[in-house]
Scaffold this active site. Sequence first.
Site, mmCIF file in Angstrom:
data_model
loop_
_atom_site.group_PDB
_atom_site.id
_atom_site.type_symbol
_atom_site.label_atom_id
_atom_site.label_comp_id
_atom_site.label_asym_id
_atom_site.label_seq_id
_atom_site.Cartn_x
_atom_site.Cartn_y
_atom_site.Cartn_z
ATOM 1 N N SER A 1 1.422 -9.867 -0.153
ATOM 2 C CA SER A 1 0.975 -8.538 0.037
ATOM 3 C C SER A 1 1.234 -7.679 0.947
ATOM 4 C CB SER A 1 -0.630 -8.437 -0.475
ATOM 5 O OG SER A 1 -1.286 -9.083 0.701
ATOM 6 N N GLY B 1 -16.055 -13.542 2.198
ATOM 7 C CA GLY B 1 -16.189 -12.119 1.664
ATOM 8 C C GLY B 1 -16.103 -12.200 0.093
ATOM 9 N N GLU C 1 -9.787 -14.115 -2.793
ATOM 10 C CA GLU C 1 -10.600 -13.579 -1.654
ATOM 11 C C GLU C 1 -10.946 -14.423 -0.613
ATOM 12 O OE1 GLU C 1 -14.101 -10.416 -3.218
ATOM 13 O OE2 GLU C 1 -14.326 -12.544 -3.995
ATOM 14 N N ASP D 1 -17.465 -11.326 -2.436
ATOM 15 C CA ASP D 1 -18.273 -10.033 -3.187
ATOM 16 C C ASP D 1 -17.542 -9.796 -4.614
ATOM 17 O OD1 ASP D 1 -16.229 -8.845 -1.347
ATOM 18 O OD2 ASP D 1 -16.514 -7.196 -2.991
ATOM 19 N N LYS E 1 0.782 -1.290 0.023
ATOM 20 C CA LYS E 1 -0.191 -0.056 -0.072
ATOM 21 C C LYS E 1 0.638 1.273 0.005
ATOM 22 C CE LYS E 1 -4.470 -1.555 0.940
ATOM 23 N NZ LYS E 1 -4.507 -2.637 1.443
ATOM 24 N N SER F 1 -8.735 0.250 7.199
ATOM 25 C CA SER F 1 -8.916 -0.515 8.566
ATOM 26 C C SER F 1 -7.119 -0.872 8.928
ATOM 27 C CB SER F 1 -9.561 -1.882 8.355
ATOM 28 O OG SER F 1 -8.919 -2.428 7.110
HETATM 29 C C1 LIG Z 1 -5.108 -3.760 1.369
HETATM 30 C C2 LIG Z 1 -4.623 -5.046 1.356
HETATM 31 C C3 LIG Z 1 -5.045 -6.207 0.334
HETATM 32 C C4 LIG Z 1 -6.158 -5.958 -0.566
HETATM 33 O O1 LIG Z 1 -5.861 -4.808 -1.412
HETATM 34 P P1 LIG Z 1 -6.961 -4.268 -2.521
HETATM 35 O O2 LIG Z 1 -6.296 -3.179 -3.165
HETATM 36 O O3 LIG Z 1 -7.885 -3.559 -1.330
HETATM 37 O O4 LIG Z 1 -7.684 -5.306 -3.062
HETATM 38 C C5 LIG Z 1 -4.491 -7.329 0.483
HETATM 39 N N1 LIG Z 1 -3.366 -7.542 1.716
HETATM 40 C C6 LIG Z 1 -3.023 -6.709 2.355
HETATM 41 C C7 LIG Z 1 -1.814 -6.948 3.172
HETATM 42 C C8 LIG Z 1 -3.614 -5.302 2.121
HETATM 43 O O5 LIG Z 1 -3.169 -4.633 3.022
#
Ligand SMILES: *Cc1c(COP(=O)(O)O)cnc(C)c1O
Length: 320
Positions: free
Chosen positions: A305, A209, A205, A211, A54, A79
């Site tokens: 991620s 959830g 996903e 969606d 992010k 969050s």
């Molecule tokens: C935000 C986040 C996601 C999901 O990312 P999106 O861009 O909202 O789909 C996945 N893994 C981590 C660690 C995140 O912080």
Amino acid sequence: MLTLPTYEDVMAAAARLDGHAHRTPVLRSRSADALLGAQLFFKCENLQRMGAFKFRGAFNALSRFTDEQRRAGVVTFSSGNHAQAIALAARLQGIKATILMPHDAPAAKVAATEGYGGIVVVYNRYSEDREQIGRTLADEQGMTLIPPYDHPDVIAGQGTAAKELFDEVGDLDALFVCLGGGGLLSGSALSARALSPKCKVYGVEPEAGNDGQQSFRSGAIVHIDTPRTIADGAQTQHLGQYTFAIIRRDVDDIHTVSDAQLVQAMRFLAERMKLVVEPTGCLGFAAARALEDQLAGLRVGIIISGGNVDVARFGELLKA
Ligand SMILES: *Cc1c(COP(=O)(O)O)cnc(C)c1O
């Protein structure tokens, strides 16, 4: 009509991030390859600044602020990881950041956001509308709202992780990407379509959830109640306008995994690869494991991620 971001925007974001974001490592593992009978390439965004991809989208979005926007500051809702990303990117760029966080956000995430200099405002996740509160703050104080996923500059920034992966390892047969609101998935898909056009791109996903899967299959954005899952970064209720348009066009399918599968993946990544990965960050690997039959002999990219999990909670989850 929305003007969707393109791979050109991902390239521009990569130039802005150069020297500010880490170029995270792509790890290999013989035991992971043996387990799946495929060649796996793990793009480790758990090792990104502030512990998740992010930072990329946040830094890119703030880089594009005008002087006036910089003076008034940025506001966002999250969050967790997007909050920390905005707080850190704002501090690096000398911009004031106000962050709306749910009352039940993990204490470690609130503390980390404040540690990066963000001003935290708390709201009730189940009874208040965070987007409404964010918009009010933006209107009254002239702040610019940067949402966690549905914004062209955020999407372009998130796409730089997959760009680095393809630049480093070349063509892939499949790419698995964690899916919440779809910023990471849509950005990754832009890079995949430009750099490895035949690569299958899959979003993953939590089962509770799904969606995104429902939206992908029905052709319209489906809204759900906040899902209960250990994947707290994917507790989103719906995809965004931008992310859905790109996902529909450029993504091949969306899979789901259970919380138990996430824990199993988390354990493997910790034991065999010495990686601390938060539950949400395990979505891609957990799905690849479940789809093992279809991946034999293929070159498979997995985006890990993020790694922001309280260590005590990490231990609890692995113990169960
Ligand atoms: C935000 C986040 C996601 C999901 O990312 P999106 O861009 O909202 O789909 C996945 N893994 C981590 C660690 C995140 O912080």
